[in-house]
Scaffold this motif. Structure first.
Motif, PDB file in Angstrom:
ATOM      1  N   LYS A  45     -32.194  10.090  -0.680  1.00 46.47           N
ATOM      2  CA  LYS A  45     -32.330   9.338   0.464  1.00 46.47           C
ATOM      3  C   LYS A  45     -32.320  10.053   1.888  1.00 46.47           C
ATOM      4  O   LYS A  45     -31.349   9.639   2.100  1.00 46.47           O
ATOM      5  CB  LYS A  45     -32.930   7.873   0.477  1.00 46.47           C
ATOM      6  N   PRO A  46     -31.997  11.754   1.996  1.00 48.45           N
ATOM      7  CA  PRO A  46     -31.405  12.686   2.519  1.00 48.45           C
ATOM      8  C   PRO A  46     -31.800  12.126   4.477  1.00 48.45           C
ATOM      9  O   PRO A  46     -31.475  13.234   4.927  1.00 48.45           O
ATOM     10  CB  PRO A  46     -31.903  14.167   2.307  1.00 48.45           C
ATOM     11  N   VAL A  47     -32.828  11.889   4.896  1.00 44.71           N
ATOM     12  CA  VAL A  47     -32.585  11.607   5.977  1.00 44.71           C
ATOM     13  C   VAL A  47     -31.249  10.717   6.891  1.00 44.71           C
ATOM     14  O   VAL A  47     -31.231  11.655   7.995  1.00 44.71           O
ATOM     15  CB  VAL A  47     -33.898  10.644   6.149  1.00 44.71           C
ATOM     16  N   GLY A  48     -30.606  10.573   5.720  1.00 43.81           N
ATOM     17  CA  GLY A  48     -29.605   9.905   6.687  1.00 43.81           C
ATOM     18  C   GLY A  48     -28.567  10.906   7.226  1.00 43.81           C
ATOM     19  O   GLY A  48     -27.412  10.859   8.157  1.00 43.81           O
ATOM     20  N   ILE A  49     -27.978  11.745   6.518  1.00 42.35           N
ATOM     21  CA  ILE A  49     -27.783  12.995   6.161  1.00 42.35           C
ATOM     22  C   ILE A  49     -28.150  13.784   7.454  1.00 42.35           C
ATOM     23  O   ILE A  49     -27.330  14.392   8.466  1.00 42.35           O
ATOM     24  CB  ILE A  49     -28.004  14.376   5.350  1.00 42.35           C
ATOM     25  N   TRP A  50     -29.236  14.016   7.743  1.00 43.03           N
ATOM     26  CA  TRP A  50     -29.969  14.873   9.222  1.00 43.03           C
ATOM     27  C   TRP A  50     -29.581  14.295  10.028  1.00 43.03           C
ATOM     28  O   TRP A  50     -29.003  15.223  11.411  1.00 43.03           O
ATOM     29  CB  TRP A  50     -32.051  14.890   8.823  1.00 43.03           C
ATOM     30  N   LEU A  51     -29.704  12.935   9.885  1.00 41.44           N
ATOM     31  CA  LEU A  51     -29.835  12.172  11.243  1.00 41.44           C
ATOM     32  C   LEU A  51     -27.533  12.333  11.867  1.00 41.44           C
ATOM     33  O   LEU A  51     -27.508  12.486  12.702  1.00 41.44           O
ATOM     34  CB  LEU A  51     -29.914  10.247  11.581  1.00 41.44           C
ATOM     35  N   LEU A  52     -27.270  12.186  11.082  1.00 37.26           N
ATOM     36  CA  LEU A  52     -25.954  12.367  11.277  1.00 37.26           C
ATOM     37  C   LEU A  52     -25.453  14.055  11.700  1.00 37.26           C
ATOM     38  O   LEU A  52     -24.753  14.292  13.064  1.00 37.26           O
ATOM     39  CB  LEU A  52     -24.552  12.017   9.976  1.00 37.26           C
ATOM     40  N   LEU A  53     -26.107  15.121  11.077  1.00 38.84           N
ATOM     41  CA  LEU A  53     -25.736  16.060  11.264  1.00 38.84           C
ATOM     42  C   LEU A  53     -25.888  16.764  12.689  1.00 38.84           C
ATOM     43  O   LEU A  53     -25.810  17.498  13.053  1.00 38.84           O
ATOM     44  CB  LEU A  53     -26.442  16.986   9.492  1.00 38.84           C
ATOM     45  N   TRP A  54     -27.487  16.529  12.871  1.00 41.29           N
ATOM     46  CA  TRP A  54     -27.911  16.806  14.057  1.00 41.29           C
ATOM     47  C   TRP A  54     -27.013  17.111  14.988  1.00 41.29           C
ATOM     48  O   TRP A  54     -26.644  17.794  15.951  1.00 41.29           O
ATOM     49  CB  TRP A  54     -29.389  16.808  14.370  1.00 41.29           C
ATOM     50  N   PRO A  55     -27.008  15.935  15.418  1.00 43.52           N
ATOM     51  CA  PRO A  55     -25.492  15.589  16.807  1.00 43.52           C
ATOM     52  C   PRO A  55     -24.167  16.423  16.409  1.00 43.52           C
ATOM     53  O   PRO A  55     -23.656  17.151  18.068  1.00 43.52           O
ATOM     54  CB  PRO A  55     -25.284  13.930  17.040  1.00 43.52           C
ATOM     55  N   VAL A  56     -23.742  16.745  15.506  1.00 41.93           N
ATOM     56  CA  VAL A  56     -22.799  17.479  15.275  1.00 41.93           C
ATOM     57  C   VAL A  56     -22.968  19.005  15.417  1.00 41.93           C
ATOM     58  O   VAL A  56     -21.944  19.731  15.481  1.00 41.93           O
ATOM     59  CB  VAL A  56     -22.302  17.542  13.327  1.00 41.93           C
ATOM     60  N   CYS A  57     -24.519  19.350  14.913  1.00 41.14           N
ATOM     61  CA  CYS A  57     -24.392  20.885  15.151  1.00 41.14           C
ATOM     62  C   CYS A  57     -24.612  21.206  16.938  1.00 41.14           C
ATOM     63  O   CYS A  57     -24.703  22.545  17.332  1.00 41.14           O
ATOM     64  CB  CYS A  57     -25.767  21.001  14.234  1.00 41.14           C
ATOM     65  N   TRP A  58     -25.089  20.127  17.113  1.00 47.55           N
ATOM     66  CA  TRP A  58     -25.689  20.391  18.503  1.00 47.55           C
ATOM     67  C   TRP A  58     -24.211  20.647  19.125  1.00 47.55           C
ATOM     68  O   TRP A  58     -23.967  22.044  19.747  1.00 47.55           O
ATOM     69  CB  TRP A  58     -25.837  19.081  19.875  1.00 47.55           C
TER      70      TRP A  58
END
Length: 287
Positions: free
Chosen positions: A15-28
């Motif tokens: 269930k990778p949605v949690g990875i994306w939710l954590l990753l996007w602000p880091v990438c910002w």
């Protein structure tokens, strides 16, 4: 094979949605710190670190909730709740993931390593927050946002705390919003077993408060754009992200559990569209 599948499920890798939710602000933060594409090795370190720390967070969450999850329909089949893994196995996995995360952060710089200490404490303490206060979602928001100063420090060696404060505040508001959608799906069962959540705290004001929080996150990101001297591609990305936020409010209008869960699952597109706007902005003005 069954044991491997149980470990994968314990880490929620399916269930990778949690990875994306954590990753996007880091990438910002990475893109803004580098004012364009960040160094490849740092991008790879933070992507890997996101996967590892999110996995570790899921493991410690299930360890903390191993006596609660069997009583909730949505979580009753999780590996620890269903008895497919022992607690000792989960503890060893958590320790191994933390060591792996330490190895990754050691490949950055001293300042980032120091910032990683509160990051681990926040991640490890989050699962216990709902036993003590009604805003564990805010605790999660701070834990998720802590990657923002870490990413900036890894790139520049220092932290622009004014920029980081704006980004972190926007991220916390966004996280509190989407995790409240998640909590709304579990509200009745949480009330029955005595677990605290923002959905319970907000009560009948849940839709209004989540709308206000999401609007505040958009406003804060707009201020970030002005502060950082960003241009129309970022503005377009933020406008597109706002459409995702509006759709989420439409989905939760009847407070149906399945629709609230859908709003949560779709929320990562908000962060992705903000990132796309950032990437496009820096790419266009690098030409």
């Amino acid at each position: 094979m069954d044991t491997l599948r149980a470990y994968v499920e314990l880490m929620r890798l399916h269930k990778p949605v949690g990875i994306w939710l954590l990753l996007w602000p880091v990438c910002w933060s990475l893109w803004m710190a580098a004012e364009g594409v960040p160094p490849l090795h740092l991008l790879l370190i933070f992507v890997a670190g996101t996967v590892v720390m999110r996995s570790a967070g899921c493991v410690i969450n299930d360890i903390a909730d191993r006596r609660i999850d069997p009583h909730v329909a949505r979580t009753a089949q999780r590996p620890l709740a269903a008895g497919r893994l022992r607690t000792s196995e989960a503890v060893r996995l958590f320790a191994g993931l933390c060591l792996l995360a330490l190895g990754l952060v050691m490949m950055t710089n001293r300042a980032t390593v120091l910032l990683a200490i509160p990051a681990v404490l926040l991640a490890a303490s989050y699962p216990f927050a709902k036993r003590f206060h009604h805003l564990p979602q805010a605790h999660l928001g701070i834990a998720f946002a802590w990657g923002i100063p870490m990413a900036q420090t890894a790139v520049t060696g220092t932290v622009d705390w004014r920029l980081c404060a704006l980004l972190m505040a926007a991220s916390v508001c966004w996280t509190l919003t989407y995790d409240t959608y998640y909590a709304m799906a579990d509200r009745e069962e949480d009330l029955r077993i005595g677990v605290r959540s923002s959905a319970i705290l907000f009560g009948r004001w849940d839709r209004l408060i989540t709308a206000a929080l999401q609007a505040l996150s958009v406003l804060l990101l707009a201020v970030v754009g002005v502060y950082a001297g960003l241009h129309w591609p970022f503005a377009l990305g933020l406008m597109a992200a706002s459409v995702v936020a509006i759709r989420a409010q439409w989905l939760i209008r009847e407070r149906e559990a399945s629709r609230c869960l859908q709003a949560f699952l779709e929320s990562h597109y908000f962060g992705l569209l903000v990132l796309i706007g950032l990437v496009a902005d820096y790419a266009l003005h690098a030409i």
